[in-house]
Design an enzyme around this catalytic site. Structure first.
Site, PDB file in Angstrom:
ATOM      1  N   ASP A 173      35.510  40.770  41.076  1.00  0.00           N
ATOM      2  CA  ASP A 173      36.559  39.999  40.408  1.00  0.00           C
ATOM      3  C   ASP A 173      37.038  38.841  41.265  1.00  0.00           C
ATOM      4  OD1 ASP A 173      36.449  41.877  38.411  1.00  0.00           O
ATOM      5  OD2 ASP A 173      38.584  42.355  38.444  1.00  0.00           O
ATOM      6  N   HIS A 178      36.384  42.926  45.081  1.00  0.00           N
ATOM      7  CA  HIS A 178      36.817  41.533  45.060  1.00  0.00           C
ATOM      8  C   HIS A 178      36.176  40.823  46.251  1.00  0.00           C
ATOM      9  CE1 HIS A 178      40.020  43.816  43.040  1.00  0.00           C
ATOM     10  NE2 HIS A 178      40.344  42.720  42.390  1.00  0.00           N
TER      11      HIS A 178
END
Length: 276
Positions: free
Chosen positions: A88, A233
């Site tokens: 992400d 992430h």
């Protein structure tokens, strides 16, 4: 009197049927108060597609079955222990190194990209992700919490990255991940309008809270299971260094890495629905 073997066979058949029903049934996730989020598992998508294809094959004969099999791609997650890596909030200054690692390890991933200060800052990395076979999807334009936004704001948050990703890659995203996983019926309706399915996760390292690569690796390995969707992430300093160890350890456990769409094949995620 029926034999023990016949009884065990019938019992096994009933248990498998119950397991399939449970997998197909929607999962629920409490958001707040009495609000429930209906989600669907990758296996339920595959099972539904298989059931439809079986009905079609009955009328089409061997040719229908052969055509269906050829549409599965290189991995059939109904018979292979699959898992999906997702990242992400990129692209970022760390993404090039991550792409190098994924290329070296021959692992596809799914990237849920942010627009402002990410897609618009690293357009060449968006192109590279697509060119190297990764799934490129949306994580909104500014990371606005969609459940706090008005409908027009939600559309803007979702349409803007879609247009930029399509401009850069030639492919319009079909998947999105809502910031913080927060979604509701309004978000579902707008996603349906825009042709987007929502994808959450089943494994999180909470790498936004630590730069300890060893801890990130440990958390992922502790939570991983078949059909898992791993949330990481690449914007955080500890995450990319953890990726080689995560990949190697999961491969040793017999996992095959796939993108989120591959995880659901031969089924497809439907716009307006939520998957995890």
């Amino acid at each position: 009197m029926p034999s023990l073997t016949r009884k065990m066979t019938k019992t096994g058949t009933r248990l498998r049927a119950l397991a399939t029903f449970a997998a197909a049934a929607s999962l629920t996730l409490a958001l707040s108060g009495c609000t429930k989020l209906e989600t669907h598992s990758p296996s339920s998508v595959r099972d539904a597609a298989d059931a439809s294809a079986t009905e079609a094959d009955t009328g089409a004969g061997a040719n229908g079955a052969q055509a269906r099999a050829s549409g599965l791609g290189t991995v059939d997650c109904a018979h292979t222990k699959c898992i999906a890596l997702t990242f992400d909030a990129g692209p970022s200054e760390n993404s090039a190194r991550l792409l190098d690692i994924l290329k070296e390890k021959q692992v596809p991933a799914t990237f849920f990209l942010l627009g402002k200060r990410h897609i618009d800052t690293y357009p060449e990395l968006v192109r590279r992700m697509s060119d190297e076979g990764h799934e490129v999807a949306s994580h909104t334009w500014t990371h606005k919490i969609l459940t706090d936004a008005e409908p027009d704001e939600i559309r803007e948050e979702l349409e803007r990255p879609n247009k930029e990703i399509e401009r850069l890659t030639g492919k319009r995203p079909t998947l999105m991940r809502p910031p913080q996983g927060r979604t509701d019926d309004t978000v579902h309706d707008i996603c349906r309008e825009l042709g987007l399915a929502e994808v959450l996760w089943s494994v999180t390292a909470k790498d936004y809270k630590t730069n300890d690569s060893g801890l990130i690796t440990e958390r992922v390995l502790d939570q991983s299971s078949r059909d898992g969707i791993i949330l990481l992430h690449d914007i955080y300093d500890g995450t990319v260094p953890a990726v080689p160890g995560i990949i190697d350890a999961l491969k040793k456990r017999g996992y095959v890495f796939v993108t989120v769409p591959q995880l659901m094949a031969p089924g497809k995620a439907e716009p307006g629905k939520v998957y995890r």
